[in-house]
Design a protein around this motif. Structure first.
Motif, PDB file in Angstrom:
ATOM      1  N   ASP A 146     -78.445   9.894  31.154  1.00  0.00           N
ATOM      2  CA  ASP A 146     -79.820  10.330  31.364  1.00  0.00           C
ATOM      3  C   ASP A 146     -79.988  11.843  31.526  1.00  0.00           C
ATOM      4  N   ASN A 147     -79.000  12.530  32.079  1.00  0.00           N
ATOM      5  CA  ASN A 147     -79.139  13.951  32.376  1.00  0.00           C
ATOM      6  C   ASN A 147     -78.406  14.843  31.384  1.00  0.00           C
ATOM      7  N   LEU A 148     -77.134  14.539  31.144  1.00  0.00           N
ATOM      8  CA  LEU A 148     -76.301  15.372  30.276  1.00  0.00           C
ATOM      9  C   LEU A 148     -76.054  14.631  28.970  1.00  0.00           C
ATOM     10  N   ARG A 149     -77.042  14.650  28.100  1.00  0.00           N
ATOM     11  CA  ARG A 149     -76.972  13.861  26.867  1.00  0.00           C
ATOM     12  C   ARG A 149     -75.909  14.377  25.903  1.00  0.00           C
ATOM     13  N   GLY A 150     -75.512  15.648  26.044  1.00  0.00           N
ATOM     14  CA  GLY A 150     -74.502  16.213  25.156  1.00  0.00           C
ATOM     15  C   GLY A 150     -73.077  15.993  25.626  1.00  0.00           C
ATOM     16  N   VAL A 151     -72.906  15.317  26.774  1.00  0.00           N
ATOM     17  CA  VAL A 151     -71.567  15.041  27.301  1.00  0.00           C
ATOM     18  C   VAL A 151     -71.012  13.764  26.668  1.00  0.00           C
ATOM     19  N   GLY A 152     -69.825  13.876  26.086  1.00  0.00           N
ATOM     20  CA  GLY A 152     -69.179  12.704  25.511  1.00  0.00           C
ATOM     21  C   GLY A 152     -68.017  12.200  26.338  1.00  0.00           C
ATOM     22  N   LEU A 153     -67.504  13.045  27.249  1.00  0.00           N
ATOM     23  CA  LEU A 153     -66.346  12.680  28.063  1.00  0.00           C
ATOM     24  C   LEU A 153     -66.598  13.050  29.515  1.00  0.00           C
ATOM     25  N   GLY A 154     -66.476  12.063  30.399  1.00  0.00           N
ATOM     26  CA  GLY A 154     -66.539  12.290  31.835  1.00  0.00           C
ATOM     27  C   GLY A 154     -65.161  12.051  32.429  1.00  0.00           C
ATOM     28  N   ILE A 155     -64.770  12.890  33.366  1.00  0.00           N
ATOM     29  CA  ILE A 155     -63.439  12.777  33.964  1.00  0.00           C
ATOM     30  C   ILE A 155     -63.556  12.830  35.483  1.00  0.00           C
ATOM     31  N   PHE A 156     -63.032  11.809  36.150  1.00  0.00           N
ATOM     32  CA  PHE A 156     -62.883  11.843  37.598  1.00  0.00           C
ATOM     33  C   PHE A 156     -61.485  12.356  37.916  1.00  0.00           C
ATOM     34  N   VAL A 157     -61.394  13.405  38.721  1.00  0.00           N
ATOM     35  CA  VAL A 157     -60.112  13.891  39.223  1.00  0.00           C
ATOM     36  C   VAL A 157     -60.029  13.484  40.685  1.00  0.00           C
ATOM     37  N   THR A 158     -59.132  12.572  40.994  1.00  0.00           N
ATOM     38  CA  THR A 158     -59.078  11.930  42.308  1.00  0.00           C
ATOM     39  C   THR A 158     -57.677  12.045  42.910  1.00  0.00           C
ATOM     40  N   LEU A 159     -57.568  11.602  44.151  1.00  0.00           N
ATOM     41  CA  LEU A 159     -56.244  11.506  44.766  1.00  0.00           C
ATOM     42  C   LEU A 159     -55.606  10.149  44.495  1.00  0.00           C
ATOM     43  N   ASN A 160     -56.389   9.084  44.609  1.00  0.00           N
ATOM     44  CA  ASN A 160     -55.812   7.741  44.523  1.00  0.00           C
ATOM     45  C   ASN A 160     -56.520   6.838  43.526  1.00  0.00           C
ATOM     46  N   GLY A 161     -56.950   7.416  42.412  1.00  0.00           N
ATOM     47  CA  GLY A 161     -57.478   6.597  41.329  1.00  0.00           C
ATOM     48  C   GLY A 161     -58.822   5.969  41.636  1.00  0.00           C
ATOM     49  N   ALA A 162     -59.081   4.832  40.987  1.00  0.00           N
ATOM     50  CA  ALA A 162     -60.368   4.147  41.131  1.00  0.00           C
ATOM     51  C   ALA A 162     -60.141   2.647  41.230  1.00  0.00           C
ATOM     52  N   THR A 163     -61.069   1.962  41.875  1.00  0.00           N
ATOM     53  CA  THR A 163     -60.939   0.512  42.055  1.00  0.00           C
ATOM     54  C   THR A 163     -60.940  -0.200  40.705  1.00  0.00           C
ATOM     55  N   GLY A 164     -60.105  -1.206  40.591  1.00  0.00           N
ATOM     56  CA  GLY A 164     -60.055  -2.021  39.372  1.00  0.00           C
ATOM     57  C   GLY A 164     -59.098  -1.520  38.317  1.00  0.00           C
ATOM     58  N   PHE A 165     -58.584  -0.299  38.464  1.00  0.00           N
ATOM     59  CA  PHE A 165     -57.642   0.242  37.485  1.00  0.00           C
ATOM     60  C   PHE A 165     -56.216  -0.203  37.822  1.00  0.00           C
ATOM     61  N   PRO A 166     -55.347  -0.339  36.821  1.00  0.00           N
ATOM     62  CA  PRO A 166     -53.950  -0.725  37.097  1.00  0.00           C
ATOM     63  C   PRO A 166     -53.271   0.252  38.037  1.00  0.00           C
ATOM     64  N   ARG A 167     -52.511  -0.274  38.973  1.00  0.00           N
ATOM     65  CA  ARG A 167     -51.782   0.563  39.920  1.00  0.00           C
ATOM     66  C   ARG A 167     -50.354   0.764  39.434  1.00  0.00           C
ATOM     67  N   ARG A 168     -49.770   1.884  39.783  1.00  0.00           N
ATOM     68  CA  ARG A 168     -48.386   2.145  39.405  1.00  0.00           C
ATOM     69  C   ARG A 168     -47.450   1.133  40.059  1.00  0.00           C
ATOM     70  N   ASP A 169     -46.423   0.751  39.299  1.00  0.00           N
ATOM     71  CA  ASP A 169     -45.398  -0.191  39.769  1.00  0.00           C
ATOM     72  C   ASP A 169     -45.950  -1.589  40.032  1.00  0.00           C
ATOM     73  N   SER A 170     -47.104  -1.927  39.440  1.00  0.00           N
ATOM     74  CA  SER A 170     -47.649  -3.278  39.598  1.00  0.00           C
ATOM     75  C   SER A 170     -47.422  -4.068  38.318  1.00  0.00           C
ATOM     76  N   THR A 171     -47.594  -5.371  38.391  1.00  0.00           N
ATOM     77  CA  THR A 171     -47.473  -6.200  37.192  1.00  0.00           C
ATOM     78  C   THR A 171     -48.663  -5.953  36.278  1.00  0.00           C
ATOM     79  N   ARG A 172     -48.537  -6.417  35.039  1.00  0.00           N
ATOM     80  CA  ARG A 172     -49.599  -6.191  34.067  1.00  0.00           C
ATOM     81  C   ARG A 172     -50.911  -6.814  34.554  1.00  0.00           C
ATOM     82  N   GLN A 173     -51.963  -6.029  34.521  1.00  0.00           N
ATOM     83  CA  GLN A 173     -53.269  -6.477  35.000  1.00  0.00           C
ATOM     84  C   GLN A 173     -53.972  -7.294  33.923  1.00  0.00           C
ATOM     85  N   ARG A 174     -54.414  -8.493  34.287  1.00  0.00           N
ATOM     86  CA  ARG A 174     -55.058  -9.384  33.317  1.00  0.00           C
ATOM     87  C   ARG A 174     -56.556  -9.508  33.545  1.00  0.00           C
ATOM     88  N   ALA A 175     -57.024  -9.181  34.743  1.00  0.00           N
ATOM     89  CA  ALA A 175     -58.450  -9.286  35.060  1.00  0.00           C
ATOM     90  C   ALA A 175     -59.073  -7.901  35.116  1.00  0.00           C
TER      91      ALA A 175
END
Length: 253
Positions: A146-175
């Motif tokens: 709605d605001n930045l119509r010319g943006v094609g890529l958004g990037i979150f730079v975080t310390l501990n990732g985001a909910t729902g994303f695969p975690r390191r050293d975990s089994t393959r995520q199926r859900a």
């Protein structure tokens, strides 16, 4: 004899003529990101903060500023950056908005699978100890639509990732759930991309080319949905094969 800068300039002009799916593009992509001399010292300070068991309020505030400094050092190292801004607009606060208009930036866009009319990149820095929550992910989706119509890529730079994303050293995520689900639905609806870098990703970005490598792998995984975290930027191959195929691959390497 040509200088290194002249050689790189010639490479970039040649890359601009390549089709985006040409494998030669990735071989030259390492020239599209140069590490700033101040980055390693900032990353060392960030590592020290992440190892604190109970940081004070002041330390947490300083970590937020430090992460924003790291974001600036990272993205000003991309080839062709001509516009780099951090400001409060009429609505949202933008931690960093970067873009360019010349051949160098056009090659960066091609490497990151961005259309030219959506060549801007917006970056949000989140120094919280907990993983990024869905409401924060939804906010960036709204800004990009709605605001930045010319943006094609958004990037979150975080310390501990985001909910729902695969975690390191975990089994393959199926859900698929939480921020990961929103990322996929947003991309399917708008063809725009949002990816997440965590602290382990950041600590890998100390060599030329690594930021490009990290982003392209995370963007590719948005289509592949491997269920595994992306490999480190310095690991130049991603091998994800079942045992009966991997043994054949390994025998030749």
């Amino acid at each position: 004899m040509e200088s290194n800068d002249e050689l790189v300039d010639g490479m970039i002009k040649a890359m601009e003529r390549l089709k985006s799916e040409d494998p030669a593009l990735n071989k030259l992509a390492s020239y599209l990101y140069k590490v700033d001399d101040k980055l390693c010292a900032c990353l060392d300070k960030l590592r020290e903060y992440t190892e604190l068991e109970k940081p004070t309020h002041t330390q947490t505030q300083e970590a937020g500023k430090l992460l924003e400094q790291i974001v600036l050092l990272l993205f000003k190292g991309l080839e062709g950056v001509q516009s780099i801004k951090s400001f409060q607009s009429a609505g949202p606060q933008y931690d960093l908005l970067v873009s360019g208009d010349d051949i160098g930036w056009k090659v960066v866009c091609k490497t990151l699978y961005l259309e030219w009319e959506n060549r801007d990149i917006v970056i949000e820095a989140k120094a919280t100890k907990s993983p990024l929550q869905d409401k924060q992910f939804a906010r960036l989706c709204s800004i990009m639509e709605d605001n930045l119509r010319g943006v094609g890529l958004g990037i979150f730079v975080t310390l501990n990732g985001a909910t729902g994303f695969p975690r390191r050293d975990s089994t393959r995520q199926r859900a698929i759930s939480d921020c990961r689900l929103r990322q996929i639905v947003f991309h399917a609806r708008t063809n725009k991309i949002i990816v997440v870098l965590d602290k382990e990703d950041l600590f890998q970005l100390t060599k030329n080319g690594t930021l490009i490598e990290a982003l392209t792998r995370k963007i590719r995984d948005l289509s592949e949905l491997s269920g595994l975290p992306t490999t480190p930027a310095e690991q130049f191959q991603e091998i994800d094969l079942p045992a009966h195929l991997k043994i054949l691959y390994d025998s030749d390497h």
